[in-house]
Design a protein around this motif. Structure first.
Motif, PDB file in Angstrom:
ATOM      1  N   UNK A 113       8.872-159.642  92.551  1.00 14.31           N
ATOM      2  CA  UNK A 113       8.993-161.090  92.362  1.00 14.31           C
ATOM      3  C   UNK A 113      10.098-161.554  93.302  1.00 14.31           C
ATOM      4  N   UNK A 114       9.769-162.480  94.213  1.00 16.06           N
ATOM      5  CA  UNK A 114      10.742-162.980  95.185  1.00 16.06           C
ATOM      6  C   UNK A 114      10.919-164.478  94.966  1.00 16.06           C
ATOM      7  N   UNK A 131      16.319-164.139  95.814  1.00 18.92           N
ATOM      8  CA  UNK A 131      16.522-163.170  94.737  1.00 18.92           C
ATOM      9  C   UNK A 131      15.278-162.286  94.678  1.00 18.92           C
ATOM     10  N   UNK A 132      15.470-161.011  94.907  1.00 22.58           N
ATOM     11  CA  UNK A 132      14.384-160.041  94.838  1.00 22.58           C
ATOM     12  C   UNK A 132      14.479-159.320  93.500  1.00 22.58           C
ATOM     13  N   UNK A 147      15.550-153.616  89.651  1.00 24.74           N
ATOM     14  CA  UNK A 147      16.561-153.955  90.650  1.00 24.74           C
ATOM     15  C   UNK A 147      16.532-155.461  90.876  1.00 24.74           C
ATOM     16  N   UNK A 148      17.686-156.104  90.779  1.00 20.33           N
ATOM     17  CA  UNK A 148      17.819-157.509  91.153  1.00 20.33           C
ATOM     18  C   UNK A 148      18.772-157.569  92.337  1.00 20.33           C
ATOM     19  N   UNK A 202      20.501-160.577 104.274  1.00 19.07           N
ATOM     20  CA  UNK A 202      21.394-159.467 103.964  1.00 19.07           C
ATOM     21  C   UNK A 202      21.740-159.469 102.472  1.00 19.07           C
ATOM     22  N   UNK A 203      21.779-158.300 101.822  1.00 17.39           N
ATOM     23  CA  UNK A 203      22.109-158.262 100.394  1.00 17.39           C
ATOM     24  C   UNK A 203      23.567-158.631 100.151  1.00 17.39           C
TER      25      UNK A 203
END
Length: 470
Positions: free
Chosen positions: A71-72, A81-82, A142-143, A151-152
């Motif tokens: 879910x993106x 938000x991934x 994982x969020x 970039x995270x």
């Protein structure tokens, strides 16, 4: 594009399975344990209820062992938000039990044209653990929040219950994106996917767009050999997995414990050799351009590009696994990806992911890494290296077998081919129709380009085909 089919009934892959000693079944104790835990997975601590999140899966058509649901969501402040749910196979595998021992023996799922050799019993891999649509499943969620450049900037990982709402394949998603009707959960995939691919080039990731062969079942029971293009959707989807694997590697490196997928940087001599090869092929390589930047700008339809891709494989030798406990390893990067990376997104199909995931869960929640995980770290690199080697040999043997079946009736025929690698009296060539990779004898081979080759012999039993320059 279907190009050729071998004579119906010419053979199956039973002899190949016997040659590589592939297991035909799971032992009784493994099946018994799988059946007992399928309906009653272990608790593994508290589990968040995330069943309200509209996850979807994107996999090849017909896949049943579904490891990942995604879910993106675009963020109001910019970025994304991934939410990435990974099948929690550890909930179904008691450490040290029959399923665990058998998984360590197998290493990973092997895929053959006539059926796979699964890592875990289908009761789990295609049933209780698989993120099938409409089913509530235990997962590791994982969020990952990114900035506007992809970039995270933050990560949260925990156990959760999830429910996938839809199962898609790459072609279905591509068609929906083109029509503007993509599922909301993946409508942002193209934007984030492109951003991540741009970042990969900047990191120095090396991606080779060599022709991929694929074997599919024919309508008459035979086998069809095709040239498989990699759709953009598949590449974008892979970037979500790579993002998660890079975040996982950072978590483990900071904690000083874990297991990474590693590949050493190519030495200067090899890079200089590649630069000379590019010059010989007529490819302009600006002095300030990296290997990654050069490859990203090539046209994969150009024979010279294909020849350079083939040569670039020399830069990607030495891949393996590095486990560590008590400090950061001296060699932690994966040169093909352009940074540290870990396998955590395919635990149903690959052994090491289960252990790396447990490390990430433990250290991010301030808990000790489970002893059964720590005890396994030392043996995982050897187990996975052996498994990867067998998987590569089985895949190549399947392709060689189908090539031999297809070409057996065409000895003496001339084919068009692209030169991938050329030496004094031989070359590696790729036939364009049918899509066959082979060795060709002769003289005066160009460094790249299209040539005509003649099929001189086929040995079906040894899976060997031979060509000469026409």
């Amino acid at each position: 594009m279907a190009l050729a089919v071998h004579t119906p009934g010419a053979g199956d892959f039973a002899s190949l399975r016997a040659e590589f000693e592939l297991p035909e079944y799971f032992p009784a104790d493994v099946l018994a344990e799988a059946e007992s835990v399928a309906g009653d997975p272990t608790g593994n601590g508290s589990r968040e209820d995330a069943t309200d999140l509209p996850f979807v899966t994107v996999d090849p058509p017909g896949s049943k062992d579904l490891d990942q649901a995604v879910l993106i969501e675009p963020l109001a402040r910019g970025g994304f938000r991934v939410q990435y749910a990974i099948a929690d196979i550890a909930a179904f595998v008691p450490p040290g039990g029959p399923v665990d021992r058998e998984a360590r023996r197998r290493g990973q799922t092997l895929y053959l044209p006539d059926g796979n050799v699964p890592l875990h019993p289908p009761e789990l891999s295609e049933g209780a653990a698989s993120l099938l649509p409409g089913m509530v499943r235990p997962s590791v969620l994982w969020t990952i929040d990114t900035d506007a450049g992809g970039e995270p900037v933050s990560v949260h990982v925990r156990r959760a219950l999830v429910r996938s709402t839809e199962r898609f394949d790459y072609e279905t998603v591509a068609a929906a994106l083109a029509a503007g009707t993509a599922h909301p959960s993946i409508a942002a995939l193209p934007v984030l996917g492109r951003l991540r691919r741009e970042l990969a080039v900047h990191r120095g990731a090396v991606e080779l767009q060599l022709p991929e062969q694929e074997i599919v079942a024919g309508p008459d029971g035979g086998w069809i050999l095709t040239r498989r293009p990699r759709p953009d959707v598949e590449a974008w989807n892979a970037e979500i997995s790579l993002l998660t694997g890079m975040v996982a590697a950072s978590i483990m490196l900071e904690a000083g414990v874990g297991v990474l997928r590693t590949l050493p940087e190519a030495d200067a001599e090899t890079v200089n050799w590649l630069r000379r090869s590019a010059h010989a092929l007529g490819i302009d390589w600006p002095r300030d351009a990296t290997v990654s930047e050069l490859l990203a700008g090539l046209d994969p339809r150009n024979p010279a590009s294909l020849a350079l891709y083939a040569g670039t494989t020399r830069l990607l030798r030495g891949a393996g696994y590095t486990s560590f406990d008590g400090g950061r390893p001296s060699a932690a990067a994966h040169a093909g990806i352009g940074g540290p990376y870990a396998h955590v997104t395919a635990p149903i199909r690959r052994l090491v992911d289960r252990f790396a995931t447990e490390v990430c869960l433990a250290v991010t929640h301030g808990r000790p890494v489970p002893e059964w995980v720590r005890e396994a770290l030392g043996e995982l690199p050897e187990l996975m290296n052996a498994s990867d080697n067998r998987a590569a040999r089985v895949e190549r043997a399947c392709l060689d077998q189908v090539e031999a079946w297809i070409l057996a009736e065409h000895v003496g025929r001339t084919f068009d081919a692209v030169v991938l690698r050329a030496e004094e009296n031989k070359a590696e060539v790729f036939l364009e129709n049918p899509p066959v990779l082979g060795k060709c004898s002769g003289t005066g081979f160009p460094d790249s380009g299209r040539i005509a080759v003649r099929l001189t012999s086929v040995d079906v039993e040894k899976r060997k085909v031979s060509f000469e320059r026409a």
